[in-house]
Enzyme design. Structure first.
Site, PDB file in Angstrom:
ATOM      1  CG  ASN A   1      36.464  36.559  45.008  1.00  0.00           C
ATOM      2  OD1 ASN A   1      36.301  37.694  44.574  1.00  0.00           O
ATOM      3  ND2 ASN A   1      36.076  35.479  44.347  1.00  0.00           N
TER       4      ASN A   1
ATOM      5  CG  ASP B   1      40.153  28.560  42.604  1.00  0.00           C
ATOM      6  OD1 ASP B   1      40.020  28.683  41.370  1.00  0.00           O
ATOM      7  OD2 ASP B   1      40.964  29.231  43.267  1.00  0.00           O
TER       8      ASP B   1
ATOM      9  CE  LYS C   1      21.750  31.173  61.070  1.00  0.00           C
ATOM     10  NZ  LYS C   1      21.255  32.018  62.139  1.00  0.00           N
TER      11      LYS C   1
ATOM     12  N   PRO D   1      33.908  24.263  37.888  1.00  0.00           N
ATOM     13  CG  PRO D   1      32.075  24.852  36.572  1.00  0.00           C
ATOM     14  CD  PRO D   1      32.461  24.491  37.975  1.00  0.00           C
ATOM     15  CG  ASP D   2      39.465  27.053  34.554  1.00  0.00           C
ATOM     16  OD1 ASP D   2      39.096  27.983  33.802  1.00  0.00           O
ATOM     17  OD2 ASP D   2      40.539  27.074  35.185  1.00  0.00           O
ATOM     18  CB  ILE D   3      34.230  29.790  33.201  1.00  0.00           C
ATOM     19  CG1 ILE D   3      33.402  29.330  34.407  1.00  0.00           C
ATOM     20  CG2 ILE D   3      33.328  30.314  32.095  1.00  0.00           C
ATOM     21  CD1 ILE D   3      32.777  30.439  35.195  1.00  0.00           C
TER      22      ILE D   3
ATOM     23  CG  PHE E   1      41.865  39.471  33.985  1.00  0.00           C
ATOM     24  CD1 PHE E   1      41.093  39.558  32.834  1.00  0.00           C
ATOM     25  CD2 PHE E   1      42.385  40.645  34.526  1.00  0.00           C
ATOM     26  CE1 PHE E   1      40.845  40.770  32.227  1.00  0.00           C
ATOM     27  CE2 PHE E   1      42.142  41.867  33.931  1.00  0.00           C
ATOM     28  CZ  PHE E   1      41.376  41.937  32.784  1.00  0.00           C
TER      29      PHE E   1
ATOM     30  CE  LYS F   1      46.541  31.288  37.196  1.00  0.00           C
ATOM     31  NZ  LYS F   1      46.174  32.257  38.230  1.00  0.00           N
TER      32      LYS F   1
ATOM     33  CE  LYS G   1      43.126  29.034  34.561  1.00  0.00           C
ATOM     34  NZ  LYS G   1      41.950  29.387  35.364  1.00  0.00           N
TER      35      LYS G   1
HETATM   36  N1  CTP Z   1      38.633  31.356  35.838  1.00  0.00           N
HETATM   37  C1  CTP Z   1      37.481  30.794  35.340  1.00  0.00           C
HETATM   38  N2  CTP Z   1      36.877  29.789  36.031  1.00  0.00           N
HETATM   39  C2  CTP Z   1      37.397  29.320  37.185  1.00  0.00           C
HETATM   40  C3  CTP Z   1      38.580  29.914  37.705  1.00  0.00           C
HETATM   41  C4  CTP Z   1      39.170  30.935  37.006  1.00  0.00           C
HETATM   42  O1  CTP Z   1      36.995  31.210  34.276  1.00  0.00           O
HETATM   43  N3  CTP Z   1      36.784  28.352  37.833  1.00  0.00           N
HETATM   44  C5  CTP Z   1      39.287  32.402  35.043  1.00  0.00           C
HETATM   45  C6  CTP Z   1      39.301  33.781  35.654  1.00  0.00           C
HETATM   46  O2  CTP Z   1      38.176  34.529  35.238  1.00  0.00           O
HETATM   47  C7  CTP Z   1      40.602  34.341  35.111  1.00  0.00           C
HETATM   48  C8  CTP Z   1      41.491  33.144  34.982  1.00  0.00           C
HETATM   49  O3  CTP Z   1      40.622  32.023  34.940  1.00  0.00           O
HETATM   50  O4  CTP Z   1      40.438  34.863  33.805  1.00  0.00           O
HETATM   51  C9  CTP Z   1      42.504  32.947  36.060  1.00  0.00           C
HETATM   52  O5  CTP Z   1      41.926  33.084  37.324  1.00  0.00           O
HETATM   53  P1  CTP Z   1      42.809  32.911  38.628  1.00  0.00           P
HETATM   54  O6  CTP Z   1      41.935  32.979  39.828  1.00  0.00           O
HETATM   55  O7  CTP Z   1      44.009  33.811  38.565  1.00  0.00           O
HETATM   56  O8  CTP Z   1      43.384  31.466  38.389  1.00  0.00           O
HETATM   57  P2  CTP Z   1      42.962  30.059  38.881  1.00  0.00           P
HETATM   58  O9  CTP Z   1      42.584  29.232  37.718  1.00  0.00           O
HETATM   59  O10 CTP Z   1      41.957  30.154  39.975  1.00  0.00           O
HETATM   60  O11 CTP Z   1      44.360  29.528  39.394  1.00  0.00           O
HETATM   61  P3  CTP Z   1      45.079  29.697  40.816  1.00  0.00           P
HETATM   62  O12 CTP Z   1      43.997  29.974  41.820  1.00  0.00           O
HETATM   63  O13 CTP Z   1      45.734  28.394  40.987  1.00  0.00           O
HETATM   64  O14 CTP Z   1      46.044  30.819  40.630  1.00  0.00           O
END
Ligand code: CTP
Length: 397
Positions: free
Chosen positions: A208, A276, A286, A303-305, A323, A337, A341
């Site tokens: 990204n 995500d 390749k 995983p959502d850290i 954030f 959010k 979370k």
């Molecule tokens: N984050 C994380 N791990 C992930 C996704 C997000 O730790 N796999 C953390 C980011 O570092 C940030 C927060 O979650 O502090 C929100 O990130 P954001 O991209 O805005 O949210 P998402 O959880 O990806 O939700 P969405 O894409 O549905 O808005």
């Protein structure tokens, strides 16, 4: 800020050793006391006399010098200073440090010390790029050694590339931040930053537009208030600050592992733009255009850290800051959010392309906490970082 500080300066053997003389002069101008240690190789480039004259101090050179041991043992010498600085840090010195060798005065001091160590590497570009040096660098960084430079440029040997020792003023900046006495002294803070790269095959990845600028500025501002910062960063556009303990990762899963491996933190700031999803059927080699149609990528959620850490049962940081990068209904989405979370604060920002925030130098954020939504005026990412660091210091001290 350096007045009254005591720095043990180890001067290694390299053409950049001459800059160590200027470093001594400028540290003293700022009120610091410098005790020089000259390695055998270093003494081929600068003389003990010039170092002693500029530092107005005794120059230590030998491990087995009875006079020195009687005056001050090497263990004491390694601990008397507030910070140990190695400039120039040669490939050899870095290897000794990474391997834990103690076969001369400099390496023994570095192994015996209980103080922070900052190194300014300097070597030929091939030596710097060599996997052995890069391995040693990673080891040193994970041991908590602070690294300033090297810079890219023309080298004394006629080659071009990274390997030139950082400029004296850059080293001074690293030293100043490392010695910062502030409200966060003694606190450990974890910061994630940058994008993640999720491989499709060995040469392609999904990423990204995050530059890592905001996370880097936050880490630097927290270190500037005296915090001990573990900075877990994806492949960002800008290098990690010298004043933090940097852990470099590529993928979201590696970022989670690094976060979980970090020492217990008083606060954690999740500024990384984590992907995500990752590609489940990523190729080991390749992916080729072999005429059998377009490749199909299968995704699995990463995983959502932030959520993992926010919901930790044991050892959760006292303050967890996330954030929220949104493009519409910023405050409503970010508030939801925060609930979802389980973090304490959310720093919400509008990353619609017309704001120029993603990848830009400015940011306009709203801090969402128990107290409600507090919108800050648009300011530079450095200012946002300093203001946030200040708020964090007020919350956890
Ligand atoms: N984050 C994380 N791990 C992930 C996704 C997000 O730790 N796999 C953390 C980011 O570092 C940030 C927060 O979650 O502090 C929100 O990130 P954001 O991209 O805005 O949210 P998402 O959880 O990806 O939700 P969405 O894409 O549905 O808005």
């Amino acid at each position: 800020m350096l007045a009254g500080k005591h720095i043990l300066l180890i001067v290694g053997g390299g053409i950049a050793a001459f800059k160590a003389l200027d470093l001594v002069r400028r540290l003293r101008e700022r009120g610091a006391r410098v005790t020089p240690v000259l390695t055998k190789a270093g003494s081929e480039f600068v003389t003990p006399l010039s170092l002693s004259a500029l530092s107005a101090a005794k120059v230590y050179q030998d491990l087995f010098n009875l006079t020195d041991e009687a005056e001050m043992g090497h263990i004491e010498l390694s601990r008397a200073a507030d910070l140990i600085v190695v400039a120039p840090a040669t490939a050899d010195l870095m290897a000794k440090m990474a391997g834990g060798l103690a076969n001369d005065l400099a390496s023994t001091l570095l192994l015996a010390t209980d103080k922070r160590v900052l190194i300014a590497p300097s070597m030929n570009v091939r030596m710097w790029d060599h996997p052995a040096t890069q391995r040693n660098l990673a080891t040193l960084q994970s041991d908590g050694v602070l690294v300033v430079g090297p810079n890219e440029g023309d080298m004394a040997c006629g080659e071009y590339g990274p390997g030139r020792m950082a400029e004296v003023l850059e080293i001074i900046e690293g030293i100043t931040t490392a010695l910062a006495d502030g409200p966060l002294k003694g606190r450990h803070i974890l910061v994630t930053s940058g994008p993640t790269h999720e491989p499709i095959d060995p040469v392609r990845y999904i990423a990204n537009r995050s530059s890592g600028a905001q996370g880097t500025a936050i880490a630097e501002a927290l270190a500037g208030l005296g915090a001990d910062v573990t900075f877990v960063t994806g492949p960002a556009d800008i290098p990690p600050p010298a004043s933090v303990h940097a852990v470099r990762v590529q993928t979201a899963r590696q970022m989670l592992e690094a976060v979980q491996a970090a020492p217990a933190a008083d606060a954690a700031v999740f500024a990384a733009a984590v992907a995500d999803w990752h590609v489940v059927n990523a190729g080991d080699s390749k992916i080729k255009k072999d005429g059998s149609g377009l490749p199909t990528l299968e995704f699995a959620e990463n995983p959502d850290i932030l959520a993992t850490v926010s919901q930790m049962k044991d050892g959760r940081p006292r303050l967890v800051v996330g954030f929220a990068a949104e493009t519409d209904d910023v405050i409503a989405h970010a508030t939801a959010k925060r609930e979802r979370k389980g973090c304490d604060w959310i720093v919400a920002n509008d990353v619609s392309p017309e704001t120029g925030i993603m990848g830009g130098t400015e940011n306009a954020v709203t801090l969402i906490s128990d107290a409600g939504a507090d919108s800050w005026p648009r300011m530079t990412k450095d200012q946002v970082a300093r203001q946030l660091a200040q708020r964090i210091a007020e919350a956890i001290t």
